[in-house]
Design a protein around this motif. Structure first.
Motif, mmCIF file in Angstrom:
data_model
loop_
_atom_site.group_PDB
_atom_site.id
_atom_site.type_symbol
_atom_site.label_atom_id
_atom_site.label_comp_id
_atom_site.label_asym_id
_atom_site.label_seq_id
_atom_site.Cartn_x
_atom_site.Cartn_y
_atom_site.Cartn_z
ATOM 1 N N TRP A 34 0.842 -1.205 0.000
ATOM 2 C CA TRP A 34 0.000 0.000 0.000
ATOM 3 C C TRP A 34 0.876 1.253 0.000
ATOM 4 O O TRP A 34 1.858 1.352 0.746
ATOM 5 C CB TRP A 34 -0.893 -0.051 1.233
ATOM 6 C CG TRP A 34 -1.548 1.205 1.687
ATOM 7 C CD1 TRP A 34 -1.273 1.909 2.824
ATOM 8 C CD2 TRP A 34 -2.637 1.897 1.059
ATOM 9 N NE1 TRP A 34 -2.101 2.984 2.946
ATOM 10 C CE2 TRP A 34 -2.955 3.005 1.868
ATOM 11 C CE3 TRP A 34 -3.364 1.684 -0.112
ATOM 12 C CZ2 TRP A 34 -3.966 3.893 1.558
ATOM 13 C CZ3 TRP A 34 -4.374 2.566 -0.426
ATOM 14 C CH2 TRP A 34 -4.668 3.645 0.387
ATOM 15 N N GLU A 35 0.524 2.229 -0.835
ATOM 16 C CA GLU A 35 1.359 3.413 -1.001
ATOM 17 C C GLU A 35 1.175 4.455 0.087
ATOM 18 O O GLU A 35 1.953 5.405 0.193
ATOM 19 C CB GLU A 35 1.095 4.069 -2.364
ATOM 20 C CG GLU A 35 -0.299 4.645 -2.533
ATOM 21 C CD GLU A 35 -1.295 3.635 -3.087
ATOM 22 O OE1 GLU A 35 -2.338 4.067 -3.612
ATOM 23 O OE2 GLU A 35 -1.055 2.421 -2.979
ATOM 24 N N GLY A 36 0.147 4.283 0.939
ATOM 25 C CA GLY A 36 -0.110 5.271 1.992
ATOM 26 C C GLY A 36 -0.932 6.428 1.466
ATOM 27 O O GLY A 36 -0.585 7.024 0.448
ATOM 28 N N ASN A 45 4.151 0.270 6.224
ATOM 29 C CA ASN A 45 4.734 -0.978 6.734
ATOM 30 C C ASN A 45 5.523 -0.691 8.010
ATOM 31 O O ASN A 45 6.708 -0.991 8.095
ATOM 32 C CB ASN A 45 5.635 -1.594 5.657
ATOM 33 C CG ASN A 45 6.099 -2.993 6.006
ATOM 34 O OD1 ASN A 45 5.621 -3.615 6.941
ATOM 35 N ND2 ASN A 45 7.077 -3.490 5.250
ATOM 36 N N PRO A 46 4.892 -0.096 9.021
ATOM 37 C CA PRO A 46 5.639 0.343 10.201
ATOM 38 C C PRO A 46 6.179 -0.798 11.050
ATOM 39 O O PRO A 46 5.609 -1.891 11.101
ATOM 40 C CB PRO A 46 4.610 1.169 10.984
ATOM 41 C CG PRO A 46 3.288 0.635 10.540
ATOM 42 C CD PRO A 46 3.472 0.272 9.100
ATOM 43 N N GLY A 141 5.312 -6.611 13.098
ATOM 44 C CA GLY A 141 5.204 -6.045 11.760
ATOM 45 C C GLY A 141 3.786 -5.544 11.515
ATOM 46 O O GLY A 141 2.850 -5.899 12.249
ATOM 47 N N HIS A 142 3.626 -4.754 10.466
ATOM 48 C CA HIS A 142 2.328 -4.104 10.206
ATOM 49 C C HIS A 142 2.218 -3.846 8.695
ATOM 50 O O HIS A 142 1.909 -2.737 8.269
ATOM 51 C CB HIS A 142 2.269 -2.793 10.990
ATOM 52 C CG HIS A 142 0.912 -2.202 11.189
ATOM 53 N ND1 HIS A 142 0.077 -1.869 10.140
ATOM 54 C CD2 HIS A 142 0.242 -1.863 12.318
ATOM 55 C CE1 HIS A 142 -1.033 -1.326 10.618
ATOM 56 N NE2 HIS A 142 -0.962 -1.322 11.950
ATOM 57 N N THR A 143 2.485 -4.867 7.901
ATOM 58 C CA THR A 143 2.609 -4.688 6.458
ATOM 59 C C THR A 143 1.248 -4.536 5.788
ATOM 60 O O THR A 143 0.395 -5.422 5.880
ATOM 61 C CB THR A 143 3.343 -5.885 5.827
ATOM 62 O OG1 THR A 143 4.570 -6.100 6.525
ATOM 63 C CG2 THR A 143 3.626 -5.630 4.356
ATOM 64 N N ALA A 144 1.059 -3.412 5.123
ATOM 65 C CA ALA A 144 -0.195 -3.150 4.413
ATOM 66 C C ALA A 144 -0.065 -3.640 2.970
ATOM 67 O O ALA A 144 0.730 -3.108 2.191
ATOM 68 C CB ALA A 144 -0.519 -1.659 4.430
ATOM 69 N N LEU A 249 -5.108 -4.356 3.154
ATOM 70 C CA LEU A 249 -5.274 -5.130 4.376
ATOM 71 C C LEU A 249 -3.898 -5.289 5.004
ATOM 72 O O LEU A 249 -2.953 -5.710 4.336
ATOM 73 C CB LEU A 249 -5.872 -6.513 4.102
ATOM 74 C CG LEU A 249 -6.108 -7.365 5.351
ATOM 75 C CD1 LEU A 249 -7.245 -6.797 6.197
ATOM 76 C CD2 LEU A 249 -6.394 -8.821 4.985
ATOM 77 N N CYS A 250 -3.787 -4.963 6.288
ATOM 78 C CA CYS A 250 -2.536 -5.144 7.011
ATOM 79 C C CYS A 250 -2.480 -6.548 7.587
ATOM 80 O O CYS A 250 -3.428 -6.993 8.244
ATOM 81 C CB CYS A 250 -2.410 -4.122 8.134
ATOM 82 S SG CYS A 250 -2.173 -2.427 7.556
ATOM 83 N N LEU A 251 -1.384 -7.245 7.316
ATOM 84 C CA LEU A 251 -1.119 -8.562 7.880
ATOM 85 C C LEU A 251 0.032 -8.384 8.863
ATOM 86 O O LEU A 251 1.135 -7.981 8.459
ATOM 87 C CB LEU A 251 -0.750 -9.567 6.789
ATOM 88 C CG LEU A 251 -1.906 -10.081 5.902
ATOM 89 C CD1 LEU A 251 -2.413 -9.021 4.950
ATOM 90 C CD2 LEU A 251 -1.462 -11.307 5.116
#
Length: 291
Positions: A34-36, A45-46, A141-144, A249-251
């Motif tokens: 996701w580009e934000g 992706n924090p 992790g918080h990858t969108a 969707l954040c995984l």
């Protein structure tokens, strides 16, 4: 500062701001991360450190002193430094500063290594206690992932497919973002699949699982089977989050979680908290593979 990584037909971009991997593109140029967008969520992706989620009353007790820290900690807004870079990987590091010590009174090294694989990427967190006292921490992790991935598709065309049949309940959150100690919602009844729909995220904000049988979960289009697979087997928790109506969707693989509404408030009592002795380190790796 940004870094371009490449391996075969894959291309990725990492940055020192937050130590994040902010782009993954396949040989056809398709972007997966996701580009934000502030209209939905500006993040991408924090790195969640040294806490995951929210604290009770925004504070945590460390050795009898209350320290304030924002949701998911301070790493995601910090500037990392370059440790090492190769064609297909980069290692970035965050160390303590006057600002971090005011919120988290420990000297530490957090190294984040993003590495391209033949079919995706891996991220390794290595936390080292460089001080003289035992150091508690959580990390995640918080990858969108963009969802849908292709034009003409809908969010609802996708599903989460777990590696194993699961009988699983999601933790529930309070309006303040605390985990309810007696709150659960059934999500899987000896099944493997959760069809995507925005309604659960409107009702419960985040789907959060602990100690699943599965160590992998795929986010895929129900008809084509295309998407990504997250390998989170080194982490005891996994969560899923989106802003209702947003195309991502954040995984999220988690070692630790938000405060419980009935917890003691002591850092070392947080579920799945790691207590790291002086001069010791702990590494955790998750990976995304394109399917």
């Amino acid at each position: 500062m940004t870094f371009e990584l490449k391996k075969g037909g894959l291309r990725a971009t990492a940055q020192t701001k937050g130590g994040e991997l902010v782009s993954l593109r396949d040989s056809g140029g398709l972007e997966y991360i996701w580009e934000g967008d502030p209209a939905f969520w500006p993040g991408q992706n924090p790195v969640l450190f040294p806490i995951v989620g929210s604290l009770k009353d925004g504070r945590v007790d460390i050795n009898g002193t209350a320290y304030e820290m924002g949701r998911h900690g301070f790493a995601r807004r910090s500037e990392f430094s370059l440790v090492e870079q190769g064609e297909d990987f980069v290692t970035l590091e965050l160390r303590e500063s006057e600002e971090t010590l005011a919120r988290y009174p420990f000297p530490f090294s957090l190294q984040v290594t993003h590495r391209l694989l033949d079919d995706g990427f891996s991220t390794t967190f290595t936390v080292k206690n460089t001080g003289t006292a035992h150091m508690p921490f959580c990390i995640g992790g918080h990858t969108a992932i963009r969802c849908p991935l292709h034009s003409g598709e809908r969010f609802e065309d996708y599903e989460l497919l777990f590696e194993e049949p699961e009988h699983a309940y999601s933790h529930l959150l309070s309006p303040e973002g605390l985990i309810l100690h007696d709150g659960w919602r059934p999500m899987l009844n000896e099944g493997e699949t959760i069809p995507l729909d925005y309604r659960p995220f409107q009702e419960m904000d985040t789907i959060i699982f602990s100690m699943l049988r599965s160590g992998k979960v795929s986010l895929v289009h129900r008809k084509t089977g295309r998407g990504v697979c997250l390998d989170f087997h080194e982490f005891p928790m996994v969560a899923f989050w989106t802003t209702p109506g947003a195309p991502y969707l954040c995984l999220e693989p988690w070692q630790g979680c938000a405060a419980y509404d009935n917890e003691s408030g002591k850092f070392e009592d947080k579920p799945f908290c790691v207590i790291l002795p002086p001069d010791r380190e702990k590494s955790l790796t998750y990976a995304f593979r394109i399917e």
